[in-house]
Design a protein around this motif. Structure first.
Motif, short mmCIF file in Angstrom:
data_model
loop_
_atom_site.label_atom_id
_atom_site.label_comp_id
_atom_site.label_asym_id
_atom_site.label_seq_id
_atom_site.Cartn_x
_atom_site.Cartn_y
_atom_site.Cartn_z
N GLY A 161 -7.35 31.64 44.59
CA GLY A 161 -6.55 30.97 43.58
C GLY A 161 -7.32 30.68 42.30
N GLU A 162 -7.20 29.44 41.81
CA GLU A 162 -7.78 29.08 40.52
C GLU A 162 -9.31 29.03 40.55
OE1 GLU A 162 -7.41 24.23 40.68
OE2 GLU A 162 -5.66 25.39 40.06
N VAL A 266 -17.59 29.46 36.63
CA VAL A 266 -16.35 28.68 36.70
C VAL A 266 -16.08 28.01 35.36
CG1 VAL A 266 -16.54 28.25 39.17
CG2 VAL A 266 -17.61 26.66 37.56
N ASN A 267 -14.81 27.67 35.16
CA ASN A 267 -14.37 27.05 33.91
C ASN A 267 -13.29 26.02 34.17
OD1 ASN A 267 -15.63 29.00 31.68
ND2 ASN A 267 -14.74 30.30 33.27
N GLN A 268 -13.15 25.11 33.23
CA GLN A 268 -12.03 24.17 33.19
C GLN A 268 -11.50 24.14 31.76
OE1 GLN A 268 -10.29 22.31 35.39
NE2 GLN A 268 -11.39 23.42 37.00
N PRO A 269 -10.18 24.10 31.57
CA PRO A 269 -9.15 24.10 32.62
C PRO A 269 -8.98 25.46 33.26
CG PRO A 269 -8.14 24.18 30.46
CD PRO A 269 -9.61 23.99 30.22
N ALA A 270 -8.41 25.46 34.47
CA ALA A 270 -8.18 26.71 35.21
C ALA A 270 -6.69 26.92 35.41
CB ALA A 270 -8.91 26.65 36.55
N TYR A 271 -6.32 27.98 36.09
CA TYR A 271 -4.91 28.28 36.36
C TYR A 271 -4.81 29.00 37.69
CZ TYR A 271 -6.06 33.09 35.08
OH TYR A 271 -6.61 34.34 35.04
N ASN A 272 -3.62 29.01 38.25
CA ASN A 272 -3.38 29.68 39.53
C ASN A 272 -2.86 31.09 39.25
OD1 ASN A 272 -2.71 30.58 42.04
ND2 ASN A 272 -1.30 28.91 42.53
N PRO A 273 -3.63 32.14 39.53
CA PRO A 273 -3.17 33.51 39.22
C PRO A 273 -2.01 33.96 40.10
CG PRO A 273 -5.20 33.56 40.48
CD PRO A 273 -4.96 32.13 40.14
N ASN A 274 -1.75 33.25 41.19
CA ASN A 274 -0.63 33.61 42.06
C ASN A 274 0.70 33.07 41.54
OD1 ASN A 274 -2.19 34.93 44.20
ND2 ASN A 274 -3.00 32.89 44.58
N ASN A 275 0.63 32.11 40.63
CA ASN A 275 1.85 31.55 40.03
C ASN A 275 1.52 31.12 38.61
OD1 ASN A 275 4.26 30.37 39.38
ND2 ASN A 275 4.04 28.63 40.77
#
Length: 573
Positions: A161-162, A266-275
């Protein structure tokens, strides 16, 4: 006689009728024979072709995309089979009376079907619904509406995920890479679809596979250099720090100094590549590679390295920083306090702006910029990643003193987190710069020597003292010797440097007695009570490094004593 005459006439009429009937039958037989010859001989090829068109179909054979894994073959991106529904509008339009079967269907209802096929009446192929679960597709196929068919495709799934979103990236609905590794290595990952001939019945069901016309070839797998365990660790610590300090964002990079491999990013902010519904564009950036910042005091070890390499000083030389300020052009450069006459190690331990300014101004104006370029500033790392920034290293025929002074303590140059990690990897690797890699490395690559091994080792000792007694004590890792440097930088805005907005930085490596793991932490615009790199970024470094060393089975030991200097003639600037 008359009766016999009548009987003769009747017999004549019967014989003529029989001949007429026989003639008609013979003509019919000849016509049927001719038609049979016409169909089986004269029109055989045409009719056979028309039959095939109505029963034989050429269908694609889906080829799955290559799997992306971490260095231990843990899956980061996999392809799962899904069902896509498509329609032949001409066939669907010819069966209007059966559209009612789909009334209220949750996947494709009759109204949607009517709109789609009527708008594409002249076509022979349209998508109705893509990437469905088999049970969803069956809700439509079970109604047996003529002209609607299934098609097997593949959908990308990201198990982590993220946590790995910025690095791995994602594909679009057609399974084409759009971001990250999915985009940069798309040609390798993408499969080559095939084709097959099948027989379908009146309901569109495949009843027989006739022949494979072209084999499908799956894409190649890609093993990345990252360790998913370390990726999770770095992600968790960075997220906690960004949340705790009310920061805009942040990045963390972990490198293997001996191989040039990226072990975590790694980074912030992140996102969910599945949605990705509702994801903001800004969240898609891999900030560790695309975003630049002024490195501040984290660049001071390079200023000291340039002074050592140019022969200006040695490790026992001293710098007079009294009275804690220095005037350059129309700007006064200050230290936290007056440190007096200090050695080169203390310049780093106390993070003396005056000390690095004096070192820089004592060198030719092209020495320090050229030296930093050798470390990789202003140049892309050449890793295969879309959107990588090369940073900014000014090229000038003549450097003004104030520009040289600012460069010595990390202003006037812009770098990425990955570039800063590469620079520290040079020091950790005994002065040799290695090409960085996002793929697992089987054999360490050939490197380029940037500084002497003796000077690299001296810098390691100096940076260890920064943690043991200097500005970065919160970066220490119990049981291990750690070296590194903090940085706190005013953010540059359209109105100039902001007085109340900062970048909190830390760059370092461990174990200091035999450096192997390099970690850089960047926290963007912390808005909590603390904003110094030593208070915001250093603890994140400590937590990440502690976990990395334990997971990679580095033996703990007691920290060595404070750096005491190396023999040589003393000098003073």
């Amino acid at each position: 006689m008359s009766g016999a005459r009548r009987q003769g006439k009747q017999a004549g009429y019967s014989a003529r009728r029989l001949r007429v009937v026989l003639a008609f039958l013979a003509a019919g037989a000849l016509l049927l024979g001719w038609r049979a010859v016409d169909l089986h001989v004269m029109q055989h090829e045409f009719l056979a072709r028309q039959g095939e068109l109505r029963n034989l179909r050429i269908e694609p054979l889906a080829a799955h995309r290559g799997v992306i894994t971490d260095r231990a073959n843990r899956p980061l991106a996999v392809s799962t089979p899904v069902t896509t529904l498509w329609a032949n509008p001409r066939e669907v339009l010819a069966a209007r009376e059966q559209w009612s079967k789909l009334t209220g269907n949750p996947v494709v209802d009759s109204r949607t079907l009517a709109q789609r096929v009527e708008a594409n009446a002249s076509r022979e192929f349209i998508y109705l619904a893509r990437h469905l679960a088999p049970e969803q597709a069956q809700q439509v196929l079970a109604q047996k509406v003529p002209g609607i068919y299934p098609l097997t495709e593949y959908r990308r799934y990201y198990p982590a995920g993220e946590v790995t979103s910025h690095l791995v990236g994602f594909t679009n609905i057609d399974d084409v890479g759009q971001e990250g590794i999915e985009l940069s290595m798309d040609a390798r990952l993408r499969g080559q679809p095939g084709r097959k001939r099948v027989v379908r019945d009146l309901h569109g069901r495949v009843i027989q596979d006739i022949a494979v016309l072209q084999e499908a070839h799956p894409g190649s797998n890609v093993a990345l250099s990252i360790d998913l365990r370390l990726q999770y660790l770095a992600y968790r610590e960075l997220l906690a720090a960004v949340t705790r300090n009310q920061a805009t964002g942040g990045s963390a990079v972990v490198l293997d100094a001996r191989t040039g491999e990226v072990l975590a990013m790694v980074n912030q902010p992140a996102y969910n590549p599945n949605n990705r519904a509702g994801v903001q564009t800004a969240a898609l950036r891999n900030r560790a590679i695309t975003d630049v910042f002024e490195p501040g005091s984290t660049i001071k070890p390079l200023t000291v390295a340039a002074a050592l390499e140019s022969g200006l000083v040695n490790v026992s030389s001293t710098v007079d920083t009294r009275p804690g300020t220095i005037r350059v052009a129309n700007k006064t450069i200050r230290d936290y306090r007056n440190y007096g006459v200090i050695d080169i190690a203390t310049v780093l331990t106390k993070s003396s702006n005056v000390g690095t300014t004096k070192l820089a101004l004592a060198m030719d104006d092209q020495v320090l910029p050229g030296f930093m370029e050798r470390f990789g500033f202003g140049l892309p790392t050449a890793i295969p990643f879309p959107g990588e920034s090369s940073g900014m290293m000014p090229i000038r025929t003549r450097w003004r003193d104030i520009e040289t002074a600012a460069l010595s303590y990390g202003y006037g140059v812009s770098v990425t987190a990955l570039q800063l990690a590469r620079a520290y990897a040079v020091i950790a690797n005994g002065g040799v710069k290695l090409p960085l890699s996002l793929e697992k490395v089987e054999q360490p690559p050939q490197g380029e020597r940037i500084i002497s091994e003796a000077h690299a080792n001296a810098l390691v000792n100096m940076l260890e003292s920064v943690i043991s007694e200097g500005t970065a004590r919160r970066a220490s890792v119990p049981g291990y010797r750690v070296a590194g440097k903090t940085g706190t930088v005013h953010k540059l805005t359209t109105a100039g440097y902001a007085d109340d907005r900062y970048m909190a930085l830390f760059a370092g490596f461990a174990p200091a007695d035999d450096p192997r793991i390099v970690t850089v932490v960047v926290v963007d615009d912390p808005r909590g009570e603390a904003y110094f790199g030593g208070l915001v970024a250093a603890p994140v470094f400590s937590n990440i490094m502690a976990g990395v060393l334990r997971m990679l089975n580095f033996e703990p030991e007691q920290p060595a004593g404070i750096y005491a200097g190396v023999g040589g003639e003393e000098g003073r600037i």
